[in-house]
Design an enzyme around this catalytic site. Structure first.
Site, PDB file in Angstrom:
ATOM      1  CD  GLU A 206      71.404  -7.107  80.173  1.00 26.75           C
ATOM      2  OE1 GLU A 206      70.779  -8.112  80.542  1.00 26.75           O
ATOM      3  OE2 GLU A 206      72.492  -7.174  79.575  1.00 26.75           O
ATOM      4  CE  LYS A 338      76.681 -11.239  75.698  1.00 23.88           C
ATOM      5  NZ  LYS A 338      77.625 -10.878  76.806  1.00 23.88           N
TER       6      LYS A 338
HETATM    7  P1  PGA Z   1      77.263  -7.142  78.463  1.00 23.96           P
HETATM    8  O1  PGA Z   1      76.593  -8.193  79.460  1.00 23.96           O
HETATM    9  O2  PGA Z   1      76.418  -7.028  77.258  1.00 23.96           O
HETATM   10  O3  PGA Z   1      77.337  -5.894  79.289  1.00 23.96           O
HETATM   11  O4  PGA Z   1      78.635  -7.676  78.153  1.00 23.96           O
HETATM   12  C1  PGA Z   1      75.777  -9.241  79.053  1.00 23.96           C
HETATM   13  C2  PGA Z   1      76.271 -10.548  79.603  1.00 23.96           C
HETATM   14  O5  PGA Z   1      77.291 -10.610  80.313  1.00 23.96           O
HETATM   15  O6  PGA Z   1      75.687 -11.598  79.300  1.00 23.96           O
HETATM   16 ZN    ZN Z   2      77.436 -12.838  80.532  1.00 23.38          ZN
END
Ligand code: PGA
Ligand code: ZN
Length: 429
Positions: A206, A338
């Protein structure tokens, strides 16, 4: 009427170089909208699945089956519909695959389509996306407070440290611009300190530094040193935020910190994290225990819920029912939103409203696999969600989201920045 004329899925590539699903929705008027599915690496077991082809080609990650879902199954079901009816369109998509994890259509197919519909509706209404969302859901838009990663870990950095995200928040900032400036100073101060000590191995998934630390706590110490090197007093304008992502190193209430060669039960993990809350200015902590450890989450929330934001990510997977159950049980006090965990815009927004009703704060979030799609900057602003988590302060799939917030701020004016208000009940507040 702004009816949908065509829906076209195509394969594009994400920030890790993996295939992903992009969808273009075109209206009879010629207006278009586009959505791209992101992809997680530390995924919750209860989130909508990414449908991938398997086999040897492209390491099994190709998305031809998901594209077939878009082009052959979803498209005929939503062509001819009024694009402003996001709820009706998402319901029609869900009716094609009522399985809880969307394993027949694929969450990557449904989410890219749902996002494309949202963009097309905003374009048809001749509104910026954040304004369309605010109007459609009767919300007061506001620019979110960012959580920004300084070091990566866990599944995003070859498990070089066990904890996944070491982040900062700048709740004491007076504007989004100020958050960006302070983050730049802290990010590069951290890099300088790590380089000097031979602790820097590159950049993680990231965009945060890929660390070479001997312990998880060394990361916290280095983060505090970086905040100080940037001229800040930790815990004043700048605070720390962690994503423990404990499901990645624990099962059935047993946890193993590989970096430190230590195994512990849920109670010992909670004690260790509680010690960190005492020693460091941590305002927010995500997934402190595993997704399969509800007793641990209740205990953690009972002990620390009045002084720190406790976010359920893998624990809640943007699922309305799980949020309602957690709130009733006293587990977590915040939710990560998300969109691809839920699989559609409507389900994500339902979860956001359920969280607000339960008194939870919300953090709209990217995934570790991202693209140039900046929908989440608009979603966080349009809903007035309060907080936005996008990863670090390098790499354009991250910076695109922060930069989009700056553009939105120009339209909304600096007064629209929420600042530290979402953290009012935490250590910082
Ligand atoms: P991921 O991680 O997109 O790899 O699931 C992001 C998070 O855990 O917040
Ligand atoms: Zn997370």
């Amino acid at each position: 009427m702004n009816t949908i004329k065509s829906v076209k899925g195509r394969r594009v590539w994400d920030s890790r170089g993996n295939p992903t699903v992009e969808v273009d929705v075109t209206l009879e008027t010629g207006v278009t909208g586009r959505g791209i599915a992101p992809a997680g690496a530390s995924r919750g077991t209860r989130e909508a699945i990414d449908l991938r082809d398997g086999g040897n080609k492209l390491r099994g990650k190709d998305v031809q089956r998901a594209l077939a879902s878009v082009n052959n199954i979803i498209a005929p079901a939503i062509i001819g519909r009024e694009v402003a009816d996001q709820v009706g369109i998402d319901a029609a998509i869900l009716a094609l695959d009522p399985s809880p994890l969307k394993d027949s259509l694929g969450g990557n197919a449904t989410v890219a389509t749902s996002i494309a519909v949202l963009h097309a509706a905003a374009a048809a209404a001749q509104k910026p996306l954040w304004r369309h969302i605010a109007d459609a859901y009767a919300r007061v838009p506001s620019i979110p407070l960012p959580e920004i990663q300084i070091f990566g870990g866990g599944a995003h950095a070859g498990r070089r440290v066990d904890i996944q995200d070491f982040m900062i928040m700048v709740p004491g900032a007076g504007s989004f611009e100020e958050v960006m400036e302070v983050t730049n100073e802290v990010y590069f101060a951290a890099g300088d300190i790590m380089a000097q000590k031979g602790r820097l191995a590159g950049v993680a998934d990231e965009g945060g530094w890929w660390p070479v630390f001997d312990s998880n706590e060394e990361a916290l110490e280095t983060l505090v040193a970086a905040i100080e090197k940037a001229g800040e007093k930790p815990g004043e304008r700048v605070t720390i935020s962690l994503d423990v992502a404990a499901s990645e190193f624990g099962k059935n209430g047993k946890y193993r910190l590989a970096l430190e060669d230590r195994s512990m039960d849920s109670g010992a993990l909670i004690d260790m994290l509680g010690g960190w809350l005492d020693a460091y200015p941590i305002a927010s902590i995500e997934d402190p225990v595993g997704e399969d450890d509800p007793e641990g989450m209740k205990e953690f929330t009972r002990r620390f819920g009045d002084r720190v934001q406790i976010i359920g990510d893998d624990y809640l997977v943007t699922n309305k029912t799980l949020v309602e159950e957690a709130a009733a049980a006293g587990a977590c006090n915040a939710v990560l939103i998300k969109v691809n965990q839920a699989g559609t815009i409507s389900e994500s927004i339902d979860t956001f409203f359920a969280a607000e009703k339960a008194g939870f704060t919300s953090v709209v979030s990217a995934r570790s696999g991202e693209t140039e799609d900046v929908t989440i900057s608009h979603l966080a602003t349009g809903l007035g969600a309060g907080q936005l988590k996008v990863g670090s302060f390098t790499r354009s799939e991250r910076m695109a989201k922060w930069n989009e917030c700056l553009r939105i701020q120009d339209m909304l004016g600096p007064a629209a920045f929420v600042g530290g208000a979402p953290l009012a009940s935490t250590w910082w507040g």
